[in-house]
Write a protein that holds these residues in place. Sequence first.
Motif, PDB file in Angstrom:
ATOM      1  N   THR A   1       1.272  -1.258   0.162  1.00 45.61           N
ATOM      2  CA  THR A   1       0.334  -0.074   0.858  1.00 45.61           C
ATOM      3  C   THR A   1       0.877   1.074  -0.487  1.00 45.61           C
ATOM      4  OG1 THR A   1      -1.826  -1.191   1.079  1.00 45.61           O
ATOM      5  CG2 THR A   1      -2.045   1.385   0.750  1.00 45.61           C
ATOM      6  N   ILE A   2       1.936   1.507   0.427  1.00 47.03           N
ATOM      7  CA  ILE A   2       3.207   2.625   0.687  1.00 47.03           C
ATOM      8  C   ILE A   2       3.772   2.962  -0.408  1.00 47.03           C
ATOM      9  CG2 ILE A   2       5.234   3.749   1.505  1.00 47.03           C
ATOM     10  CD1 ILE A   2       4.461   1.273   3.946  1.00 47.03           C
ATOM     11  N   GLY A   3       3.843   1.556  -1.131  1.00 39.65           N
ATOM     12  CA  GLY A   3       4.216   1.366  -2.973  1.00 39.65           C
ATOM     13  C   GLY A   3       3.473   2.099  -3.516  1.00 39.65           C
ATOM     14  N   ALA A   4       2.312   1.338  -3.719  1.00 39.34           N
ATOM     15  CA  ALA A   4       0.906   2.463  -4.392  1.00 39.34           C
ATOM     16  C   ALA A   4       0.891   3.557  -4.625  1.00 39.34           C
ATOM     17  CB  ALA A   4      -0.041   1.462  -4.092  1.00 39.34           C
ATOM     18  N   TYR A   5       0.933   4.452  -2.846  1.00 42.89           N
ATOM     19  CA  TYR A   5       0.207   5.499  -3.195  1.00 42.89           C
ATOM     20  C   TYR A   5       2.035   6.615  -3.004  1.00 42.89           C
ATOM     21  CZ  TYR A   5      -4.097   5.432  -0.055  1.00 42.89           C
ATOM     22  OH  TYR A   5      -5.124   5.099  -0.058  1.00 42.89           O
ATOM     23  N   LEU A   6       3.052   6.070  -3.004  1.00 46.27           N
ATOM     24  CA  LEU A   6       4.509   6.564  -3.000  1.00 46.27           C
ATOM     25  C   LEU A   6       4.739   6.403  -4.909  1.00 46.27           C
ATOM     26  CD1 LEU A   6       6.047   6.781  -0.735  1.00 46.27           C
ATOM     27  CD2 LEU A   6       4.532   8.362  -0.015  1.00 46.27           C
ATOM     28  N   TRP A   7       4.441   5.757  -4.824  1.00 49.35           N
ATOM     29  CA  TRP A   7       5.612   5.340  -6.327  1.00 49.35           C
ATOM     30  C   TRP A   7       4.579   4.457  -7.179  1.00 49.35           C
ATOM     31  CZ3 TRP A   7      11.006   5.077  -7.951  1.00 49.35           C
ATOM     32  CH2 TRP A   7      11.209   4.917  -8.741  1.00 49.35           C
TER      33      TRP A   7
ATOM     34  N   GLY B   1     -13.915  20.467  -4.471  1.00 50.32           N
ATOM     35  CA  GLY B   1     -13.410  21.049  -5.353  1.00 50.32           C
ATOM     36  C   GLY B   1     -11.923  21.844  -4.310  1.00 50.32           C
ATOM     37  N   LEU B   2     -10.914  21.162  -4.084  1.00 52.07           N
ATOM     38  CA  LEU B   2      -9.256  20.674  -3.442  1.00 52.07           C
ATOM     39  C   LEU B   2      -8.646  19.863  -4.414  1.00 52.07           C
ATOM     40  CD1 LEU B   2     -10.831  22.389   0.057  1.00 52.07           C
ATOM     41  CD2 LEU B   2      -9.912  23.923  -1.555  1.00 52.07           C
ATOM     42  N   PRO B   3      -8.335  19.636  -5.183  1.00 50.57           N
ATOM     43  CA  PRO B   3      -7.623  19.130  -5.800  1.00 50.57           C
ATOM     44  C   PRO B   3      -5.894  19.187  -5.368  1.00 50.57           C
ATOM     45  CG  PRO B   3      -8.042  20.222  -7.427  1.00 50.57           C
ATOM     46  CD  PRO B   3      -9.342  20.287  -6.295  1.00 50.57           C
ATOM     47  N   GLY B   4      -5.884  20.249  -5.005  1.00 47.82           N
ATOM     48  CA  GLY B   4      -4.630  20.195  -4.633  1.00 47.82           C
ATOM     49  C   GLY B   4      -4.319  19.662  -3.500  1.00 47.82           C
ATOM     50  N   LEU B   5      -5.015  19.963  -2.703  1.00 46.32           N
ATOM     51  CA  LEU B   5      -4.565  18.956  -1.336  1.00 46.32           C
ATOM     52  C   LEU B   5      -4.846  17.117  -1.181  1.00 46.32           C
ATOM     53  CD1 LEU B   5      -7.062  19.787   1.477  1.00 46.32           C
ATOM     54  CD2 LEU B   5      -4.595  20.123   0.936  1.00 46.32           C
ATOM     55  N   ALA B   6      -4.984  16.698  -2.046  1.00 43.71           N
ATOM     56  CA  ALA B   6      -4.613  15.075  -2.833  1.00 43.71           C
ATOM     57  C   ALA B   6      -3.669  14.786  -2.398  1.00 43.71           C
ATOM     58  CB  ALA B   6      -5.009  14.835  -4.576  1.00 43.71           C
ATOM     59  N   TRP B   7      -2.093  15.204  -2.667  1.00 45.47           N
ATOM     60  CA  TRP B   7      -1.128  14.950  -2.861  1.00 45.47           C
ATOM     61  C   TRP B   7      -0.435  15.077  -1.433  1.00 45.47           C
ATOM     62  CZ3 TRP B   7       3.008  17.481  -0.078  1.00 45.47           C
ATOM     63  CH2 TRP B   7       2.899  18.976  -0.175  1.00 45.47           C
ATOM     64  N   VAL B   8      -1.306  15.855  -0.422  1.00 52.85           N
ATOM     65  CA  VAL B   8      -1.038  15.479   0.676  1.00 52.85           C
ATOM     66  C   VAL B   8      -1.606  14.526   1.673  1.00 52.85           C
ATOM     67  CG1 VAL B   8      -1.293  17.535   3.227  1.00 52.85           C
ATOM     68  CG2 VAL B   8      -0.657  18.656   0.983  1.00 52.85           C
ATOM     69  N   VAL B   9      -2.548  14.374   1.816  1.00 51.61           N
ATOM     70  CA  VAL B   9      -3.696  13.439   1.642  1.00 51.61           C
ATOM     71  C   VAL B   9      -2.895  12.197   1.043  1.00 51.61           C
ATOM     72  CG1 VAL B   9      -6.002  12.258   1.790  1.00 51.61           C
ATOM     73  CG2 VAL B   9      -5.580  14.365   1.425  1.00 51.61           C
ATOM     74  N   ARG B  10      -2.118  11.972   0.412  1.00 47.80           N
ATOM     75  CA  ARG B  10      -1.893  10.661   0.133  1.00 47.80           C
ATOM     76  C   ARG B  10       0.092  10.532   0.258  1.00 47.80           C
ATOM     77  NH1 ARG B  10      -3.496   8.004  -4.515  1.00 47.80           N
ATOM     78  NH2 ARG B  10      -4.950   8.320  -5.562  1.00 47.80           N
ATOM     79  N   ALA B  11       0.851  11.560   0.734  1.00 53.13           N
ATOM     80  CA  ALA B  11       1.327  11.390   0.974  1.00 53.13           C
ATOM     81  C   ALA B  11       1.213  10.802   2.525  1.00 53.13           C
ATOM     82  CB  ALA B  11       2.162  12.734   1.329  1.00 53.13           C
ATOM     83  N   GLY B  12      -0.349  11.615   3.400  1.00 54.50           N
ATOM     84  CA  GLY B  12      -0.785  10.637   5.105  1.00 54.50           C
ATOM     85  C   GLY B  12      -1.058   9.595   4.776  1.00 54.50           C
ATOM     86  N   ALA B  13      -1.781   9.114   3.783  1.00 53.61           N
ATOM     87  CA  ALA B  13      -1.405   8.195   3.165  1.00 53.61           C
ATOM     88  C   ALA B  13      -0.669   6.807   3.658  1.00 53.61           C
ATOM     89  CB  ALA B  13      -2.035   8.279   3.014  1.00 53.61           C
ATOM     90  N   ALA B  14       0.525   7.766   3.373  1.00 54.09           N
ATOM     91  CA  ALA B  14       1.777   6.624   3.294  1.00 54.09           C
ATOM     92  C   ALA B  14       2.228   6.929   4.452  1.00 54.09           C
ATOM     93  CB  ALA B  14       3.098   7.509   2.115  1.00 54.09           C
TER      94      ALA B  14
END
Length: 409
Positions: free
Chosen positions: A107-113, A257-270
Amino acid sequence: MDRLARRLGVRDAVVIGLGAMLGAGVFVVFAPAAAAAGGVGLLVALALAGFVAFCNATSSARLAARYPESGGTYVYGRERLGPFAGFLAGWGFVVGKTASCAAMALTIGAYLWPGQARVVAVGAVLAVTAVNLRGVAKTATATKVLVVVVLTVLGVVAVVGATDVSAGRLAADGGVDRGVLTAAGLLFFAFAGYARVATLGEEVRDPERTIPRAVPMALGAVLAIYLVLAVVTLGVLGADRLAASTAPLADVVTAIGLPGLAWVVRAGAAVAVIGVLLSLLAGVGRTTLAMARRRDLPGALDAVHPVHRVPHRAELAVAGVVILIVLLGDVRNAIGFSSVTVLVYYAITNAAALTLGPDPHRKLPVRALAALGLAGCLLLAVNLPPASVVTGFAVLAVGATWYALRRRS
């Protein structure tokens, strides 16, 4: 026999419990649970899984205070129900949680790369193992950092998502059926980390006081967080979109309407999953140590590092198996498989707790909770997806057969 050092207080134990639980439910389990039970059914299933986990937590805390050593229910089962019950619990925990470790790493790999998920997963296992080998105090410190980061990310999602929660989407799917039991079994995977405190029982200061306080505190905090985020994800996405999502919290911030936060959430998931992996590997390593001490696993794994006071051989062996699964195995069904074996593990926990008798120091009806926990674990286990049930019980049967042959020889 070498003993582990007692370095953890109540706060450290609670943090390790939070680190073990936060992540799996929010980032992994909500979608398949929604697919099984629908919208309202997801909330009912979450409450049911939380109640069964509370029963188990009460039994685990009582037993851990009575037997404050590494191994968790492997030890409790042996002491209260006999060697075979202890072996079956330990075998189910080690096998199921090893598969969970591989699933978490992937799961970590799927989120990060996503393109190199296996490579990233192997790197994550090596890094986490290196931290654990430095000692349980290092594990607790690292987990504190991870928990703070994860809580921050989840708080942001809850706050911004609450602005777009729709009562209509929450109530769109009002059916509650047998799928609730399947969803509750899957969601139980998200709560199982509270027992990490018990498996670290040999390293907790004043375990008779610390463990009974830390386990329900960690469980209660996580249940509250999960309920809030379940309402937010359902209220923003609706049951159908949530069921189809591979990254529900990222989809929440995108939907409002805040797609810019998606990468923050993905990083948080990792970060969240790294926290789960950190404490999960520590717990599996200590149960492996406990089984090796009694020769239910190879005696060569019965070793404690002379400086860092950790079961270094057991942790290296577990890490090696996890890496092998990451590289070669298919762990897409690991959540269901792990849930079956872990629910059996906790069924044995509750059965062992029933032999303790009443507790005059507790106001709770501890024996009734143990009985309800035993019944709840078995009910949820048999209602998981059929493939998971068959695979889980087959692996338990293989372990039981090996145990019988070893005893006979």
